[in-house]
Write a protein that holds these residues in place. Structure first.
Motif: not given
Length: 335
Positions: A231-243
């Motif tokens: 669901h988060l990937l549906d939002a319109d932003f440029d990069a997702l952060g991973y730990d």
């Protein structure tokens, strides 16, 4: 070719001298904490400390520099803790670690405040061109840490927090990158239906940034549940952060199984451990990410600590900045 960008998710430790000066000026009691109405002497200490941490980042060779959030007594909760419509009450444990924050209780409408924008305006005087990065708590995490006594409904409260943060972002000076910190998406994952609302709230904040500002939604202290990630990937932003410090395997699984954004923030430096990684080790972690995500072709990899850095002694914080700046150059050469 992948671009490597050295940066941090902000929230820095105070320089030792600033801690001492502030202890003399304002003490350590609850009523002495930042409320947005500091006196001139206190403001002067924060101004000098802000310039110092900006200089440190630039000397270390970081590609993006942050204001440092040195005034933030309440980590992620700060934007609410200083708001006129919020009362701060008892001391609450910050997730499951040994840090605490004042419980922000929203008692009235969340209107525009401008506190973070003021900090960024001050920082912009000392940041090199095209290097300033803003940092805000994510709407889901901020709502999760707060208590609502005004809106009366969880969904309405999340929407109000998202709209409040969007208004703050709209007032920012020009920034190259915006980091939106969302640890609660991992630590207190939203359930069925709420996961979609959390994504929409992130979308609201990201949409408030100028079109030429890269928005990074950074998650940490583990890995996102699969549905939350989707669901988060549906939002319109440029990069997702991973730990990749606390849970590399599950974060790799999410990327390889479900894909990700065109760019990622790779939390490859331990933001809570005083052991200082050398630049070669950090660069090798960047190589490891590329090698273990064969289907991905990242436009940008933001190399960053996995968490905020206020947990660290100031001298260790400085060493980690230096190693991170050098590591990005090594990663570029390897690529």
């Amino acid at each position: 070719m992948t671009e490597y960008v050295a940066t941090t998710p902000g929230v820095y430790p105070l320089p030792d001298w600033a801690k001492d000066d502030l202890a003399d000026l304002k003490g350590h009691q609850k009523h002495d904490l930042v409320d947005g109405d500091e006196g001139e002497e206190v403001v002067a200490v924060y101004d000098e400390a802000r310039q110092e941490v900006l200089d440190r980042q630039q000397a270390a060779g970081l590609d993006r520099v942050v204001e440092g959030q040195l005034r933030w007594d309440d980590m992620l909760a700060h934007p609410l803790a200083v708001h006129d419509a919020v009362e701060t009450r008892g001391i609450v444990r910050y997730y499951d670690n040994n840090n605490f924050y004042r419980e922000p209780v929203v008692t009235d409408e969340l209107t525009f405040d401008g506190d973070i924008a003021g900090e960024l305006e001050a920082a912009s005087e000392f940041a090199d061109d095209d290097s300033l990065q803003a940092v805000v708590p994510g709407p889901y995490s901020l709502a999760d840490l707060a208590t609502d006594e005004y809106y009366g409904d969880d969904a309405d409260f999340l929407d109000a927090v998202a709209d409040f943060l969007a208004g703050e972002v709209e007032a920012f000076p020009e920034v190259e990158t915006l980091f939106v910190l969302e640890p609660s998406l991992v630590e207190n994952a939203p359930g069925e239906g709420e996961d979609e609302r959390a994504s929409e709230a992130v979308d609201t904040v990201a949409d408030a940034a100028p079109a030429d500002t890269d928005v990074v939604v950074h998650t940490y202290w583990g890995a996102l549940e699969e549905k939350v990630h989707a669901h988060l990937l549906d939002a319109d932003f440029d990069a997702l952060g991973y730990d990749f410090v606390s849970n590399p395997e599950d974060n790799l699984y999410n990327i390889n199984e479900y894909g990700t954004k065109d760019s990622v923030a790779a939390g490859v430096v331990d933001g809570q451990n005083t052991l200082v990684e050398d630049a070669e080790a950090i660069s090798e972690r960047a190589d490891w990410l590329e090698d273990n995500t064969p289907a991905a072709d990242f436009e940008t990899v933001y190399l960053t600590p996995n968490t905020e850095l206020f947990y660290l002694p100031y001298s260790t914080f400085e060493e980690k900045l230096a190693a991170l700046g050098e590591a990005t150059d090594l990663a570029e050469v390897t690529a």
